[in-house]
Design an enzyme around this catalytic site. Sequence first.
Site, PDB file in Angstrom:
ATOM      1  N   PHE A  39       1.770   5.835   2.704  1.00  6.62           N
ATOM      2  CA  PHE A  39       1.894   4.696   3.612  1.00  6.62           C
ATOM      3  C   PHE A  39       1.075   5.037   4.845  1.00  6.62           C
ATOM      4  O   PHE A  39       1.335   6.031   5.523  1.00  6.62           O
ATOM      5  CB  PHE A  39       3.361   4.463   3.980  1.00  6.62           C
ATOM      6  CG  PHE A  39       3.563   3.396   5.016  1.00  6.62           C
ATOM      7  CD1 PHE A  39       3.338   2.066   4.707  1.00  6.62           C
ATOM      8  CD2 PHE A  39       3.973   3.722   6.300  1.00  6.62           C
ATOM      9  CE1 PHE A  39       3.524   1.073   5.663  1.00  6.62           C
ATOM     10  CE2 PHE A  39       4.169   2.738   7.259  1.00  6.62           C
ATOM     11  CZ  PHE A  39       3.937   1.414   6.938  1.00  6.62           C
ATOM     12  N   HIS A  76       4.520  10.003   3.042  1.00  8.23           N
ATOM     13  CA  HIS A  76       4.866   9.806   1.635  1.00  8.23           C
ATOM     14  C   HIS A  76       5.463   8.415   1.464  1.00  8.23           C
ATOM     15  O   HIS A  76       6.329   8.002   2.234  1.00  8.23           O
ATOM     16  CB  HIS A  76       5.890  10.850   1.172  1.00  8.23           C
ATOM     17  CG  HIS A  76       5.290  12.170   0.841  1.00  8.23           C
ATOM     18  ND1 HIS A  76       4.257  12.311  -0.064  1.00  8.23           N
ATOM     19  CD2 HIS A  76       5.576  13.417   1.303  1.00  8.23           C
ATOM     20  CE1 HIS A  76       3.933  13.593  -0.152  1.00  8.23           C
ATOM     21  NE2 HIS A  76       4.707  14.281   0.665  1.00  8.23           N
ATOM     22  N   TRP A  77       4.976   7.688   0.460  1.00  7.20           N
ATOM     23  CA  TRP A  77       5.578   6.389   0.145  1.00  7.20           C
ATOM     24  C   TRP A  77       6.751   6.637  -0.791  1.00  7.20           C
ATOM     25  O   TRP A  77       6.592   7.162  -1.892  1.00  7.20           O
ATOM     26  CB  TRP A  77       4.562   5.452  -0.494  1.00  7.20           C
ATOM     27  CG  TRP A  77       5.204   4.170  -0.937  1.00  7.20           C
ATOM     28  CD1 TRP A  77       5.397   3.741  -2.210  1.00  7.20           C
ATOM     29  CD2 TRP A  77       5.779   3.174  -0.092  1.00  7.20           C
ATOM     30  NE1 TRP A  77       6.051   2.547  -2.220  1.00  7.20           N
ATOM     31  CE2 TRP A  77       6.306   2.169  -0.930  1.00  7.20           C
ATOM     32  CE3 TRP A  77       5.915   3.036   1.292  1.00  7.20           C
ATOM     33  CZ2 TRP A  77       6.951   1.040  -0.423  1.00  7.20           C
ATOM     34  CZ3 TRP A  77       6.553   1.918   1.791  1.00  7.20           C
ATOM     35  CH2 TRP A  77       7.059   0.934   0.929  1.00  7.20           C
ATOM     36  N   MET A  78       7.954   6.277  -0.332  1.00  4.84           N
ATOM     37  CA  MET A  78       9.150   6.570  -1.096  1.00  4.84           C
ATOM     38  C   MET A  78       9.469   5.433  -2.065  1.00  4.84           C
ATOM     39  O   MET A  78       9.496   4.266  -1.671  1.00  4.84           O
ATOM     40  CB  MET A  78      10.346   6.760  -0.166  1.00  4.84           C
ATOM     41  CG  MET A  78      10.143   7.794   0.927  1.00  4.84           C
ATOM     42  SD  MET A  78       9.709   9.425   0.291  1.00  4.84           S
ATOM     43  CE  MET A  78      11.130   9.791  -0.717  1.00  4.84           C
ATOM     44  N   GLY A  80      12.182   3.547  -3.890  1.00  9.94           N
ATOM     45  CA  GLY A  80      13.611   3.357  -3.685  1.00  9.94           C
ATOM     46  C   GLY A  80      13.902   1.910  -3.360  1.00  9.94           C
ATOM     47  O   GLY A  80      13.208   1.012  -3.824  1.00  9.94           O
ATOM     48  N   ASP A 166      17.353  -1.676  16.214  1.00  8.25           N
ATOM     49  CA  ASP A 166      17.229  -2.716  15.184  1.00  8.25           C
ATOM     50  C   ASP A 166      17.787  -2.167  13.877  1.00  8.25           C
ATOM     51  O   ASP A 166      17.044  -1.894  12.934  1.00  8.25           O
ATOM     52  CB  ASP A 166      15.774  -3.154  15.014  1.00  8.25           C
ATOM     53  CG  ASP A 166      15.634  -4.336  14.052  1.00  8.25           C
ATOM     54  OD1 ASP A 166      16.671  -4.927  13.668  1.00  8.25           O
ATOM     55  OD2 ASP A 166      14.492  -4.668  13.672  1.00  8.25           O
TER      56      ASP A 166
END
Length: 269
Positions: A39, A76-78, A80, A166
């Site tokens: 990402f 890292h693109w997780m 999930g 948020d």
Amino acid sequence: MNIDMNWLGQLLGSDWEIFPAGGATGDAYYAKHNGQQLFLKRNSSPFLAVLSAEGIVPKLVWTKRMENGDVITAQHWMTGRELKPKDMSGRPVAELLRKIHTSKALLDMLKRLGKEPLNPGALLSQLKQAVFAVQQSSPLIQEGIKYLEEHLHEVHFGEKVVCHCDVNHNNWLLSEDNQLYLIDWDGAMIADPAMDLGPLLYHYVEKPAWESWLSMYGIELTESLRLRMAWYVLSETITFIAWHKAKGNDKEFHDAMEELHILMKRIVD
């Protein structure tokens, strides 16, 4: 200014597939190659490195400076899913929020970045200016502002922490290996922990379960905390109303007004 796709291609190599990650700013992209997914984001705060080191966001892989001075970060693109509203009442959320609120590393970094602790009086002044700017004089909003004014002296709290500001369920990610993350830290502040706790409990946890949820978080439900949570969730709701009115988001404006109506009944009961 958008990230230069050609520059990203040169940075990563021609074998990488790069595509937008959504949003209107053009500041975020996904990249994938041989099963690895990243990402990418432009000009993330240095705060991201501390969040990564603390295990609160997916791991930061590298940071690189572009020729024009912009900084690109890769995480890292997780794989999930986002949490569902019903997940928010569980222990993992309470424990991760407690970890965030008690982290000295996060607090020290925000202070180094020049963040000043949020003052409730200043917040109320900004809120009133925002309401005035959109010429919103509904009796319900005025009732809400009156409540905030009357209880302002009761919401000053000495122990300021890092607040996400948020805590919507869409910002909580659960990885395939059951690791929970809280993402999207652009609005983080140094503030009363009630600024996070109020919206979370009011929106996701039934009132009879507040004490047990806060026990998992690690504190007791005092009258002071109850009042401060109500104050911050009310101020947030009125701020949303003014924001949607200014943007011309009619549906969201009316939804927020209905939410305010329900909230005022809950607070005064």
